[in-house]
Design a protein around this motif. Structure first.
Motif, PDB file in Angstrom:
ATOM      1  N   GLN A   1     -52.223  16.049  27.350  1.00 53.20           N
ATOM      2  CA  GLN A   1     -52.974  16.747  26.308  1.00 53.20           C
ATOM      3  C   GLN A   1     -54.475  16.663  26.542  1.00 53.20           C
ATOM      4  O   GLN A   1     -55.203  17.637  26.370  1.00 53.20           O
ATOM      5  CB  GLN A   1     -52.625  16.184  24.913  1.00 53.20           C
ATOM      6  CG  GLN A   1     -51.180  16.386  24.496  1.00 53.20           C
ATOM      7  CD  GLN A   1     -50.264  15.286  24.993  1.00 53.20           C
ATOM      8  OE1 GLN A   1     -50.614  14.524  25.907  1.00 53.20           O
ATOM      9  NE2 GLN A   1     -49.081  15.172  24.387  1.00 53.20           N
ATOM     10  N   ILE A   2     -54.944  15.463  26.931  1.00 50.86           N
ATOM     11  CA  ILE A   2     -56.374  15.284  27.193  1.00 50.86           C
ATOM     12  C   ILE A   2     -56.786  16.063  28.430  1.00 50.86           C
ATOM     13  O   ILE A   2     -57.863  16.678  28.475  1.00 50.86           O
ATOM     14  CB  ILE A   2     -56.709  13.792  27.368  1.00 50.86           C
ATOM     15  CG1 ILE A   2     -56.302  12.998  26.112  1.00 50.86           C
ATOM     16  CG2 ILE A   2     -58.188  13.610  27.639  1.00 50.86           C
ATOM     17  CD1 ILE A   2     -57.011  13.445  24.854  1.00 50.86           C
ATOM     18  N   ASP A   3     -55.932  16.067  29.439  1.00 52.50           N
ATOM     19  CA  ASP A   3     -56.214  16.807  30.667  1.00 52.50           C
ATOM     20  C   ASP A   3     -56.363  18.300  30.369  1.00 52.50           C
ATOM     21  O   ASP A   3     -57.292  18.963  30.856  1.00 52.50           O
ATOM     22  CB  ASP A   3     -55.071  16.578  31.664  1.00 52.50           C
ATOM     23  CG  ASP A   3     -55.512  16.822  33.097  1.00 52.50           C
ATOM     24  OD1 ASP A   3     -56.724  16.975  33.323  1.00 52.50           O
ATOM     25  OD2 ASP A   3     -54.653  16.853  33.989  1.00 52.50           O
TER      26      ASP A   3
ATOM     27  N   LEU B   1     -55.164  10.769  33.076  1.00 55.09           N
ATOM     28  CA  LEU B   1     -55.285  11.095  31.651  1.00 55.09           C
ATOM     29  C   LEU B   1     -53.963  11.633  31.123  1.00 55.09           C
ATOM     30  O   LEU B   1     -53.183  12.239  31.870  1.00 55.09           O
ATOM     31  CB  LEU B   1     -56.374  12.146  31.441  1.00 55.09           C
ATOM     32  CG  LEU B   1     -57.800  11.777  31.873  1.00 55.09           C
ATOM     33  CD1 LEU B   1     -58.705  12.990  31.750  1.00 55.09           C
ATOM     34  CD2 LEU B   1     -58.327  10.629  31.030  1.00 55.09           C
ATOM     35  N   PRO B   2     -53.707  11.448  29.836  1.00 59.02           N
ATOM     36  CA  PRO B   2     -52.535  12.088  29.222  1.00 59.02           C
ATOM     37  C   PRO B   2     -52.633  13.610  29.375  1.00 59.02           C
ATOM     38  O   PRO B   2     -53.740  14.167  29.445  1.00 59.02           O
ATOM     39  CB  PRO B   2     -52.627  11.669  27.751  1.00 59.02           C
ATOM     40  CG  PRO B   2     -53.480  10.446  27.755  1.00 59.02           C
ATOM     41  CD  PRO B   2     -54.452  10.615  28.888  1.00 59.02           C
TER      42      PRO B   2
ATOM     43  N   LEU C   1     -57.139  19.584  27.491  1.00 59.61           N
ATOM     44  CA  LEU C   1     -58.324  19.763  26.650  1.00 59.61           C
ATOM     45  C   LEU C   1     -59.584  19.850  27.497  1.00 59.61           C
ATOM     46  O   LEU C   1     -60.431  20.730  27.290  1.00 59.61           O
ATOM     47  CB  LEU C   1     -58.436  18.607  25.654  1.00 59.61           C
ATOM     48  CG  LEU C   1     -59.595  18.685  24.657  1.00 59.61           C
ATOM     49  CD1 LEU C   1     -59.449  19.918  23.776  1.00 59.61           C
ATOM     50  CD2 LEU C   1     -59.648  17.426  23.800  1.00 59.61           C
ATOM     51  N   PHE C   2     -59.704  18.979  28.480  1.00 58.79           N
ATOM     52  CA  PHE C   2     -60.868  19.032  29.375  1.00 58.79           C
ATOM     53  C   PHE C   2     -60.851  20.308  30.211  1.00 58.79           C
ATOM     54  O   PHE C   2     -61.891  20.888  30.509  1.00 58.79           O
ATOM     55  CB  PHE C   2     -60.905  17.803  30.280  1.00 58.79           C
ATOM     56  CG  PHE C   2     -61.462  16.575  29.617  1.00 58.79           C
ATOM     57  CD1 PHE C   2     -62.705  16.610  28.983  1.00 58.79           C
ATOM     58  CD2 PHE C   2     -60.767  15.372  29.627  1.00 58.79           C
ATOM     59  CE1 PHE C   2     -63.236  15.486  28.375  1.00 58.79           C
ATOM     60  CE2 PHE C   2     -61.283  14.246  29.014  1.00 58.79           C
ATOM     61  CZ  PHE C   2     -62.516  14.296  28.387  1.00 58.79           C
TER      62      PHE C   2
ATOM     63  N   ILE D   1     -62.720  15.671  37.079  1.00 62.14           N
ATOM     64  CA  ILE D   1     -61.292  15.437  36.842  1.00 62.14           C
ATOM     65  C   ILE D   1     -60.431  16.179  37.850  1.00 62.14           C
ATOM     66  O   ILE D   1     -59.457  15.647  38.378  1.00 62.14           O
ATOM     67  CB  ILE D   1     -60.914  15.856  35.405  1.00 62.14           C
ATOM     68  CG1 ILE D   1     -61.621  14.941  34.395  1.00 62.14           C
ATOM     69  CG2 ILE D   1     -59.403  15.807  35.202  1.00 62.14           C
ATOM     70  CD1 ILE D   1     -61.427  15.372  32.958  1.00 62.14           C
TER      71      ILE D   1
END
Length: 213
Positions: free
Chosen positions: A183-185, A180-181, A187-188, A152
Motif C-alpha cells: 500500500q505504501i509502495d 515497503l508494504p 502511494l509513493f 524507491i
C-alpha cells in the motif's frame, strides 16, 4: 537543450481543415500551444501546435499538427519539427505530456509556444504568473515526489535484474534496502505520477520522471 534532427519523421501536408476549439474535458488529454510570427510579407501569423495525447482515433498514433491561422498545414509523428519563418518548431512528448514545444530561431535562440488558456498547461502558467510563490512551492513538492519515487524504484529495478540467473551467477544478487508494504509502495508511486504530471505541465519532465513513476 537542442534536439537532433529526425529524418525518419516525415512531415506530411495537411488538408487545411480548421482547428477545433479547445474543450474543458480535453484538459489533460490535449495540448494546444501557439506563437505569433511575422510572415515573409510582414503580416503577423499565428502558428499553433495541436497534440492529442491519447492518439488518433484511426490508428492510435500520437501526432503533432501544425495549424497556420487556424488551418491545418502539416502533421507528423513525434519527435518532429516544422519549418516556419525564421526557424522551426520542435515538438516531442514523453509518457506524461509534452516535453518540448519550442520555436527555434536560425540563430539558435529558443522560445516556448504559449499554451491555450483553457488547457491544463495554460492554467498552470496562469497560476505561476498570478501566484509565483505558490507556483514555486508546488514545483518543489512535485520534484520531491519524483525524487522519492526514484529512490524507491531504482533499487527495486536493480534487485529484479540482479535475480536473473545469468547475472546472479556472475556477480551475485542484490536486495533492495527499501522494503515497503504494498500500500505504501503504491502511494509513493502515485505521488511520483502526480509530481511528474505537474512537471509535464511546465515541460520540465524527462526520462527521470518516467523511471521514477
Amino acid at each position: 537543450m537542442r534536439m537532433k534532427p529526425w529524418g525518419s519523421r516525415r512531415v506530411r501536408a495537411g488538408s487545411g481543415e480548421p482547428l477545433r476549439r479547445y474543450r474543458w474535458w480535453q484538459m489533460f488529454g490535449r495540448s494546444l500551444r501557439s506563437i505569433r510570427l511575422p510572415s515573409p510579407d510582414g503580416t503577423p501569423t499565428i502558428y499553433t501546435v495541436d497534440v492529442r495525447h491519447a492518439g488518433d482515433m484511426t490508428d492510435g498514433e500520437i501526432r503533432a499538427r501544425l495549424y497556420v491561422d487556424g488551418s491545418l498545414r502539416s502533421f507528423a509523428r513525434m519527435p518532429t519539427r516544422f519549418s516556419v519563418p525564421g526557424g522551426h518548431i520542435e515538438v516531442a512528448i514523453n509518457g506524461f505530456g509534452l516535453k518540448r514545444c519550442h520555436y527555434v530561431r536560425l540563430d539558435g535562440a529558443e522560445q516556448q509556444l504559449t499554451p491555450d488558456p483553457a488547457s491544463a498547461e495554460g492554467r498552470r502558467a496562469r497560476l505561476h504568473h498570478q501566484h509565483p510563490g505558490l507556483s514555486r512551492v508546488i514545483g518543489i513538492v512535485s520534484s520531491v515526489f519524483v525524487v522519492i519515487g526514484l529512490c524507491i524504484t531504482v533499487p527495486q529495478i536493480i534487485e529484479s535484474i540482479s535475480h536473473m540467473p545469468a547475472i546472479a551467477d556472475a556477480i551475485g544478487s542484490f536486495s533492495s534496502p527499501v522494503q515497503l508494504p504494498l500500500q505504501i509502495d503504491l502511494l509513493f508511486g502515485l505521488a511520483a505520477v502526480i509530481g511528474s504530471t505537474e512537471r509535464a505541465l511546465r515541460m520540465r519532465s524527462s526520462w527521470i520522471d518516467e523511471l521514477a513513476s
